[in-house]
Design a protein around this motif. Structure first.
Motif, PDB file in Angstrom:
ATOM      1  N   ASP A  86      25.724  -1.981 -11.873  1.00  0.00           N
ATOM      2  CA  ASP A  86      26.059  -1.975 -10.454  1.00  0.00           C
ATOM      3  C   ASP A  86      25.195  -1.034  -9.629  1.00  0.00           C
ATOM      4  O   ASP A  86      25.543  -0.704  -8.511  1.00  0.00           O
ATOM      5  CB  ASP A  86      27.535  -1.609 -10.293  1.00  0.00           C
ATOM      6  N   ALA A  87      24.085  -0.610 -10.198  1.00  0.00           N
ATOM      7  CA  ALA A  87      23.185   0.261  -9.428  1.00  0.00           C
ATOM      8  C   ALA A  87      22.362  -0.570  -8.451  1.00  0.00           C
ATOM      9  O   ALA A  87      22.028  -1.718  -8.737  1.00  0.00           O
ATOM     10  CB  ALA A  87      22.263   1.023 -10.364  1.00  0.00           C
ATOM     11  N   PHE A  88      22.042  -0.012  -7.315  1.00  0.00           N
ATOM     12  CA  PHE A  88      21.292  -0.752  -6.315  1.00  0.00           C
ATOM     13  C   PHE A  88      20.532   0.241  -5.440  1.00  0.00           C
ATOM     14  O   PHE A  88      20.910   1.396  -5.290  1.00  0.00           O
ATOM     15  CB  PHE A  88      22.229  -1.599  -5.442  1.00  0.00           C
ATOM     16  N   TRP A  89      19.441  -0.255  -4.865  1.00  0.00           N
ATOM     17  CA  TRP A  89      18.630   0.580  -3.974  1.00  0.00           C
ATOM     18  C   TRP A  89      19.158   0.513  -2.560  1.00  0.00           C
ATOM     19  O   TRP A  89      19.543  -0.548  -2.095  1.00  0.00           O
ATOM     20  CB  TRP A  89      17.181   0.107  -3.992  1.00  0.00           C
ATOM     21  N   TRP A  90      19.115   1.633  -1.907  1.00  0.00           N
ATOM     22  CA  TRP A  90      19.620   1.693  -0.527  1.00  0.00           C
ATOM     23  C   TRP A  90      18.605   2.471   0.323  1.00  0.00           C
ATOM     24  O   TRP A  90      18.086   3.495  -0.138  1.00  0.00           O
ATOM     25  CB  TRP A  90      20.969   2.409  -0.522  1.00  0.00           C
ATOM     26  N   PRO A  91      18.355   1.996   1.530  1.00  0.00           N
ATOM     27  CA  PRO A  91      17.387   2.702   2.384  1.00  0.00           C
ATOM     28  C   PRO A  91      17.827   4.143   2.656  1.00  0.00           C
ATOM     29  O   PRO A  91      18.974   4.378   3.055  1.00  0.00           O
ATOM     30  CB  PRO A  91      17.393   1.893   3.690  1.00  0.00           C
ATOM     31  N   ALA A  92      16.920   5.047   2.470  1.00  0.00           N
ATOM     32  CA  ALA A  92      17.268   6.468   2.580  1.00  0.00           C
ATOM     33  C   ALA A  92      17.636   6.870   4.003  1.00  0.00           C
ATOM     34  O   ALA A  92      18.373   7.830   4.210  1.00  0.00           O
ATOM     35  CB  ALA A  92      16.097   7.323   2.094  1.00  0.00           C
ATOM     36  N   HIS A  93      17.147   6.137   4.966  1.00  0.00           N
ATOM     37  CA  HIS A  93      17.389   6.566   6.350  1.00  0.00           C
ATOM     38  C   HIS A  93      18.704   6.055   6.890  1.00  0.00           C
ATOM     39  O   HIS A  93      19.045   6.292   8.034  1.00  0.00           O
ATOM     40  CB  HIS A  93      16.239   6.112   7.253  1.00  0.00           C
ATOM     41  N   ASP A  94      19.452   5.338   6.060  1.00  0.00           N
ATOM     42  CA  ASP A  94      20.672   4.722   6.579  1.00  0.00           C
ATOM     43  C   ASP A  94      21.737   4.703   5.481  1.00  0.00           C
ATOM     44  O   ASP A  94      22.260   3.659   5.120  1.00  0.00           O
ATOM     45  CB  ASP A  94      20.339   3.289   7.030  1.00  0.00           C
ATOM     46  N   LEU A  95      22.031   5.855   4.971  1.00  0.00           N
ATOM     47  CA  LEU A  95      22.956   5.943   3.840  1.00  0.00           C
ATOM     48  C   LEU A  95      24.389   5.628   4.255  1.00  0.00           C
ATOM     49  O   LEU A  95      24.813   5.972   5.355  1.00  0.00           O
ATOM     50  CB  LEU A  95      22.911   7.356   3.248  1.00  0.00           C
ATOM     51  N   PRO A  96      25.126   4.970   3.361  1.00  0.00           N
ATOM     52  CA  PRO A  96      26.542   4.724   3.631  1.00  0.00           C
ATOM     53  C   PRO A  96      27.346   5.993   3.326  1.00  0.00           C
ATOM     54  O   PRO A  96      26.797   6.978   2.857  1.00  0.00           O
ATOM     55  CB  PRO A  96      26.884   3.619   2.634  1.00  0.00           C
ATOM     56  N   LYS A  97      28.629   5.921   3.575  1.00  0.00           N
ATOM     57  CA  LYS A  97      29.539   6.999   3.195  1.00  0.00           C
ATOM     58  C   LYS A  97      29.570   7.083   1.676  1.00  0.00           C
ATOM     59  O   LYS A  97      29.754   6.069   1.002  1.00  0.00           O
ATOM     60  CB  LYS A  97      30.941   6.626   3.698  1.00  0.00           C
ATOM     61  N   LEU A  98      29.412   8.267   1.141  1.00  0.00           N
ATOM     62  CA  LEU A  98      29.363   8.394  -0.321  1.00  0.00           C
ATOM     63  C   LEU A  98      30.528   9.235  -0.845  1.00  0.00           C
ATOM     64  O   LEU A  98      31.125  10.024  -0.099  1.00  0.00           O
ATOM     65  CB  LEU A  98      28.041   9.054  -0.739  1.00  0.00           C
ATOM     66  N   ALA A  99      30.825   9.058  -2.127  1.00  0.00           N
ATOM     67  CA  ALA A  99      31.905   9.805  -2.781  1.00  0.00           C
ATOM     68  C   ALA A  99      31.600  11.300  -2.806  1.00  0.00           C
ATOM     69  O   ALA A  99      30.454  11.718  -2.642  1.00  0.00           O
ATOM     70  CB  ALA A  99      32.074   9.285  -4.211  1.00  0.00           C
ATOM     71  N   PHE A 100      32.652  12.078  -3.050  1.00  0.00           N
ATOM     72  CA  PHE A 100      32.505  13.544  -3.153  1.00  0.00           C
ATOM     73  C   PHE A 100      31.708  14.074  -1.946  1.00  0.00           C
ATOM     74  O   PHE A 100      31.883  13.587  -0.832  1.00  0.00           O
ATOM     75  CB  PHE A 100      31.798  13.934  -4.465  1.00  0.00           C
ATOM     76  N   ASP A 101      30.813  15.025  -2.234  1.00  0.00           N
ATOM     77  CA  ASP A 101      29.926  15.561  -1.191  1.00  0.00           C
ATOM     78  C   ASP A 101      28.529  14.964  -1.321  1.00  0.00           C
ATOM     79  O   ASP A 101      27.538  15.588  -0.986  1.00  0.00           O
ATOM     80  CB  ASP A 101      29.872  17.091  -1.301  1.00  0.00           C
ATOM     81  N   HIS A 102      28.469  13.740  -1.838  1.00  0.00           N
ATOM     82  CA  HIS A 102      27.166  13.162  -2.163  1.00  0.00           C
ATOM     83  C   HIS A 102      26.298  12.881  -0.949  1.00  0.00           C
ATOM     84  O   HIS A 102      25.075  12.843  -1.065  1.00  0.00           O
ATOM     85  CB  HIS A 102      27.354  11.894  -2.999  1.00  0.00           C
ATOM     86  N   THR A 103      26.930  12.687   0.207  1.00  0.00           N
ATOM     87  CA  THR A 103      26.117  12.488   1.402  1.00  0.00           C
ATOM     88  C   THR A 103      25.311  13.757   1.686  1.00  0.00           C
ATOM     89  O   THR A 103      24.095  13.705   1.943  1.00  0.00           O
ATOM     90  CB  THR A 103      27.007  12.135   2.602  1.00  0.00           C
ATOM     91  N   GLU A 104      25.976  14.876   1.605  1.00  0.00           N
ATOM     92  CA  GLU A 104      25.303  16.160   1.825  1.00  0.00           C
ATOM     93  C   GLU A 104      24.181  16.364   0.802  1.00  0.00           C
ATOM     94  O   GLU A 104      23.083  16.813   1.137  1.00  0.00           O
ATOM     95  CB  GLU A 104      26.342  17.291   1.702  1.00  0.00           C
ATOM     96  N   ILE A 105      24.474  16.026  -0.446  1.00  0.00           N
ATOM     97  CA  ILE A 105      23.477  16.205  -1.504  1.00  0.00           C
ATOM     98  C   ILE A 105      22.259  15.323  -1.252  1.00  0.00           C
ATOM     99  O   ILE A 105      21.113  15.766  -1.329  1.00  0.00           O
ATOM    100  CB  ILE A 105      24.091  15.902  -2.892  1.00  0.00           C
ATOM    101  N   ALA A 106      22.523  14.063  -0.906  1.00  0.00           N
ATOM    102  CA  ALA A 106      21.409  13.140  -0.683  1.00  0.00           C
ATOM    103  C   ALA A 106      20.560  13.600   0.494  1.00  0.00           C
ATOM    104  O   ALA A 106      19.324  13.535   0.448  1.00  0.00           O
ATOM    105  CB  ALA A 106      21.936  11.724  -0.448  1.00  0.00           C
TER     106      ALA A 106
END
Lengths: 232, 232
Positions: free
Chosen positions: B118-138
DNA sequence: GCAAAAGTGTTAACTTTACACCCATGT
DNA sequence: ACATGGGTGTAAAGTTAACACTTTTGC
């Protein structure tokens, strides 16, 4: 029972270690302690501590620094996490390493705890054998400091509030371990416009009295916002 | 009983999270997974995992990457540790964050585990809401990548082994988000002498065929030893 | 022959480097 | 008056930045 309630409880014991830099007697120094508890009783070590369960990592690092020095609001930065499987004899304890930069190392330490009484400054270029993997941590911090010194105006954090140009010049030469042309260095620093000329001279020196300067932190922040990059 | 034997046992549950960068279809992408377990079941997240008790941190990061992509010996670097008190619902779990840079993102993933399907590539400039604090990490990783791109020759790691000058030029423009003069850029890169001219042209393009180059990693390492510093 | 992207050089502005002597102060 | 470190300017070399047209290829 809901799914979430069946999740196992997780728990971490981990520590912070602080590489605290000072600059005094013309050299770069690191604050060390002598441990008085197992493991590594009587060994020299970096100041550090376990992070409390409800404490942010950075808070813990600030606490360690405060207990030793009485200082707050100091330049401090996380730089790497060390987690070798066997680095700690009591089990898997990873440690998040910070380095801090403080002014005027020999004076001005007002330790808050008892154990801090045994803290002492040690020349960074000649570290003794340290507990755990602290030698590796300290060396990584020195490398990091050198790097930062070239790319951010952190040299000022190591000097007293009012300093002379020579002090700054020496600091760069000593930490970067290379000669730097005095005139060119002055031109460059001055061109950044992040120093305030205090219009007064140092007194009590047995030679021509040098002018005093202070670092204008606000001005730097303002410039940085506009895209200015500090580079030596 | 000796002193050391009375020491309490310490234990850590901690994780690694990997921000895996790829460059494809002319944009920077990050590899995400969709979680299929609590907590944050069904949420998008960075690939990551708990570190095993006898596993080095970096090994764990490499394992996560390998399971997802089948790739080894990839550019990977620890960049920060995140440990907010409430970042994990099961208790205090700090996470050591790595970023990795891999070539040719759309092809070439050979996942080793089931969950990686279930892994997939996502554009870095438009990240979705992520689990945990992963948005901050990314986001921290993207900032780090931009920084590195300017100071180390890592752009090549994102391109196929054989690439054209335009590809490299585009990559820099896209990631650094600013236009870069084509001629000046070429002069600068060429002056470093870290590219090998393959003396052959790309085929099958509906316009003038561009020359192919490859990055000469060994030459860079040799130059670096002599004090060469890569800077864009 | 036209659409699409590749490839190529020169000049002016700016930045960096190299370099040596006089000055102010305390003893 | 002398010892000590403080302070200052210029010219040459090198680097960066701005800028536009011709070439090759496939369709």
């Amino acid at each position: 029972m809901s799914k979430t309630k069946t999740l196992p409880k997780l728990h971490s014991d981990f520590s912070v270690d602080c590489v605290i830099f000072g600059f005094d007697e013309g050299e770069l120094k690191i604050l060390l302690i002598e441990r008085n508890a197992e493991p590594f009783d009587k060994w020299k070590a970096l100041p550090g501590n376990l992070v409390k369960g409800d404490e942010e990592i950075e808070e813990a690092a600030e606490r360690v620094l405060y207990e030793l020095s009485g200082l707050e609001n100091v330049y401090m930065e996380q730089f790497r996490t060390f987690g070798g499987v066997n680095r700690h004899p009591q089990g898997r304890v990873i440690t998040v390493a910070y380095y801090a930069i403080i002014q005027s190392s020999s004076q001005g330490l007002h330790p808050v705890t008892n154990y801090a009484k045994d803290a002492f400054w040690w020349p960074a270029h000649d570290l003794p054998k340290l507990a755990f993997d602290h030698t590796e941590i300290a060396e990584a911090a020195i490398e990091q400091l050198r790097y930062k010194l070239k790319h951010e105006p952190i040299g000022f954090e190591l000097l007293p509030k009012e300093f002379t140009f020579s002090q700054l010049h020496h600091l760069y030469e000593v930490i970067l371990e290379r000669p730097i042309d005095k005139r060119n260095f002055k031109k460059k620093i001055m061109s950044f416009k992040i120093l305030t000329d205090l219009k007064k001279k140092q007194t009590g020196v047995p030679h021509r009295a040098p002018w005093l300067y202070t670092w204008n932190h606000n001005k730097y922040e303002a410039l940085k916002k506009k895209g200015f990059v500090f580079e030596i």
